[in-house]
Write a protein that holds these residues in place. Structure first.
Motif, PDB file in Angstrom:
ATOM      1  N   ALA A 198      26.852  68.588  27.046  1.00  0.00           N
ATOM      2  CA  ALA A 198      28.086  68.605  27.826  1.00  0.00           C
ATOM      3  C   ALA A 198      28.405  67.249  28.432  1.00  0.00           C
ATOM      4  O   ALA A 198      29.571  66.929  28.679  1.00  0.00           O
ATOM      5  N   SER A 199      27.377  66.443  28.659  1.00  0.00           N
ATOM      6  CA  SER A 199      27.577  65.125  29.262  1.00  0.00           C
ATOM      7  C   SER A 199      27.633  64.006  28.237  1.00  0.00           C
ATOM      8  O   SER A 199      27.753  62.835  28.603  1.00  0.00           O
ATOM      9  N   GLY A 200      27.510  64.348  26.959  1.00  0.00           N
ATOM     10  CA  GLY A 200      27.547  63.337  25.914  1.00  0.00           C
ATOM     11  C   GLY A 200      26.239  62.601  25.726  1.00  0.00           C
ATOM     12  O   GLY A 200      26.187  61.598  25.010  1.00  0.00           O
ATOM     13  N   ARG A 201      25.128  63.095  26.323  1.00  0.00           N
ATOM     14  CA  ARG A 201      23.829  62.431  26.162  1.00  0.00           C
ATOM     15  C   ARG A 201      23.111  62.871  24.898  1.00  0.00           C
ATOM     16  O   ARG A 201      22.101  62.288  24.521  1.00  0.00           O
ATOM     17  N   LEU A 249      25.689  75.858  39.676  1.00  0.00           N
ATOM     18  CA  LEU A 249      26.382  75.385  40.864  1.00  0.00           C
ATOM     19  C   LEU A 249      27.660  74.608  40.549  1.00  0.00           C
ATOM     20  O   LEU A 249      28.661  74.745  41.262  1.00  0.00           O
ATOM     21  N   ALA A 250      27.637  73.795  39.497  1.00  0.00           N
ATOM     22  CA  ALA A 250      28.751  72.870  39.252  1.00  0.00           C
ATOM     23  C   ALA A 250      29.722  73.304  38.173  1.00  0.00           C
ATOM     24  O   ALA A 250      30.932  73.072  38.296  1.00  0.00           O
ATOM     25  N   TYR A 251      29.245  73.916  37.111  1.00  0.00           N
ATOM     26  CA  TYR A 251      30.091  74.039  35.919  1.00  0.00           C
ATOM     27  C   TYR A 251      31.273  74.989  36.075  1.00  0.00           C
ATOM     28  O   TYR A 251      32.309  74.803  35.436  1.00  0.00           O
ATOM     29  N   LEU A 252      31.143  75.999  36.920  1.00  0.00           N
ATOM     30  CA  LEU A 252      32.297  76.886  37.103  1.00  0.00           C
ATOM     31  C   LEU A 252      33.482  76.125  37.699  1.00  0.00           C
ATOM     32  O   LEU A 252      34.637  76.440  37.410  1.00  0.00           O
ATOM     33  N   ASP A 253      33.205  75.121  38.524  1.00  0.00           N
ATOM     34  CA  ASP A 253      34.268  74.298  39.104  1.00  0.00           C
ATOM     35  C   ASP A 253      34.727  73.207  38.150  1.00  0.00           C
ATOM     36  O   ASP A 253      35.926  72.897  38.076  1.00  0.00           O
ATOM     37  N   THR A 254      33.797  72.599  37.441  1.00  0.00           N
ATOM     38  CA  THR A 254      34.148  71.406  36.678  1.00  0.00           C
ATOM     39  C   THR A 254      34.713  71.703  35.290  1.00  0.00           C
ATOM     40  O   THR A 254      35.493  70.900  34.770  1.00  0.00           O
ATOM     41  N   ILE A 255      34.366  72.825  34.686  1.00  0.00           N
ATOM     42  CA  ILE A 255      34.880  73.121  33.346  1.00  0.00           C
ATOM     43  C   ILE A 255      36.415  73.132  33.315  1.00  0.00           C
ATOM     44  O   ILE A 255      37.027  72.473  32.466  1.00  0.00           O
ATOM     45  N   PRO A 256      37.106  73.837  34.228  1.00  0.00           N
ATOM     46  CA  PRO A 256      38.572  73.817  34.174  1.00  0.00           C
ATOM     47  C   PRO A 256      39.170  72.434  34.445  1.00  0.00           C
ATOM     48  O   PRO A 256      40.272  72.126  33.979  1.00  0.00           O
ATOM     49  N   ARG A 257      38.455  71.595  35.178  1.00  0.00           N
ATOM     50  CA  ARG A 257      38.983  70.285  35.557  1.00  0.00           C
ATOM     51  C   ARG A 257      38.788  69.230  34.480  1.00  0.00           C
ATOM     52  O   ARG A 257      39.404  68.162  34.537  1.00  0.00           O
ATOM     53  N   ARG A 265      34.459  70.776  22.000  1.00  0.00           N
ATOM     54  CA  ARG A 265      35.274  69.561  21.815  1.00  0.00           C
ATOM     55  C   ARG A 265      36.529  69.554  22.678  1.00  0.00           C
ATOM     56  O   ARG A 265      37.318  68.601  22.618  1.00  0.00           O
ATOM     57  N   LEU A 266      36.735  70.583  23.488  1.00  0.00           N
ATOM     58  CA  LEU A 266      37.928  70.645  24.334  1.00  0.00           C
ATOM     59  C   LEU A 266      37.819  69.796  25.593  1.00  0.00           C
ATOM     60  O   LEU A 266      38.809  69.598  26.289  1.00  0.00           O
ATOM     61  N   PHE A 267      36.623  69.269  25.861  1.00  0.00           N
ATOM     62  CA  PHE A 267      36.382  68.681  27.177  1.00  0.00           C
ATOM     63  C   PHE A 267      36.073  67.191  27.105  1.00  0.00           C
ATOM     64  O   PHE A 267      35.586  66.683  26.108  1.00  0.00           O
TER      65      PHE A 267
END
Length: 285
Positions: free
Chosen positions: A250-253, A183-191, A280-282
């Motif tokens: 992905a969240s650094g946890r 639900l979220a990652y397709l929107d949030t990855i580019p941002r 490491r790009l994000f």
């Protein structure tokens, strides 16, 4: 490449069904905070800070989904800065500084109320419907699907932060992690791409979530595009991921290295070395 087992609309419906029970579990854990001053792994935050933030996040994302978010109010907390991480950092610092010492006690009720609002708001909705979230940029709305995924992500991850700080048990169920990604990652990855880190990468990446969606990510320097279940085509690197491991990394946890060593994230294809480089790009706002 294998197709995901569900459509975006089906995943939104699954999230609507899962939210009340999942949020109830989180609210009960928040009620179990014994020492609100217990130190969390989030720099500078104690357990009370995490709970306050989680309550506000559930309230805000559910209101956005229902079309009830007071964008003008939240705009007063969000600085005009091109960097998402900076906007979120200032927003978090400002809201926490204004919270009363016992504000964390309101978090369980906020979580439950947010879940009820979200579940009611999702009935018969188009998952691609735009929703304005000021800290992501008023002129760049997220989809309803992404807002729902962020509600689940905030609940899953910050409840984990609280569990770690207060010695309680909290496991993120794989189905919830799959929904967060779908639900979220397709929107949030580019941002969330760091333009400087991505400047020299040009690659087609495919992220295969085990038991779930495939996300195609085309990186052309800082310009990043995502695609849900892309058709077969030239791909530089495939990454097979366990859904919970991917959400944690992905969240650094959790460290990416740990997930790779345990086989929960595996890169393969023509250029498998791009897998660790891609992660490491994000940034982690």
């Amino acid at each position: 490449m294998p197709r995901s087992r569900t459509t975006l609309a089906e995943d939104l419906a699954a999230a609507r069904a899962a939210v009340p029970e999942f949020a109830e579990r989180a609210a009960r854990l928040v009620e179990g905070i014994g020492n609100p001053k217990a130190v969390s792994l989030l720099p500078g935050w104690n357990a009370a800070d995490v709970a306050v933030h989680l309550g506000l996040a559930c309230t805000a994302y559910s209101a956005a989904a229902a079309g009830e978010l007071d964008v003008g109010h939240w705009d007063t907390f969000v600085p005009e800065h091109p960097d998402l991480a900076q906007r979120v950092a200032v927003l978090n610092a400002t809201t926490l500084s204004q919270a009363a010492p016992d504000a964390y006690l309101q978090a369980p009720a906020q979580i439950r109320a947010g879940a009820a609002t979200l579940a009611a708001a999702l009935a018969d909705r188009d998952p691609r419907e735009p929703c304005s979230i000021p800290w992501f940029g008023v002129d760049e709305p997220l989809t309803l699907a992404a807002v729902t995924g962020l509600f689940l992500s905030e609940t899953a991850l910050h409840t984990l932060d609280l569990a770690r700080a207060t010695g309680q048990k909290w496991l993120i169920p794989p189905p919830i992690a799959r929904l967060v990604i779908s639900l979220a990652y397709l929107d949030t990855i580019p941002r969330t791409v760091d333009p400087a880190r991505a400047a020299t990468m040009h690659a087609a990446i495919r992220i295969h979530v085990r038991g779930g969606v495939t996300i195609g990510v085309d990186v052309d320097g800082p310009r990043v595009q995502t695609h849900r279940d892309p058709p077969p085509g030239p791909t530089d690197c495939h990454i097979s991921v366990d859904p919970v491991a991917f959400v944690l990394a992905a969240s650094g946890r959790s460290s990416q290295v740990r997930q790779i060593v345990t086989g929960r994230m595996i890169a393969y294809g023509r250029k498998p070395w791009l897998g660790p480089m891609f992660a490491r790009l994000f940034i982690h706002p």
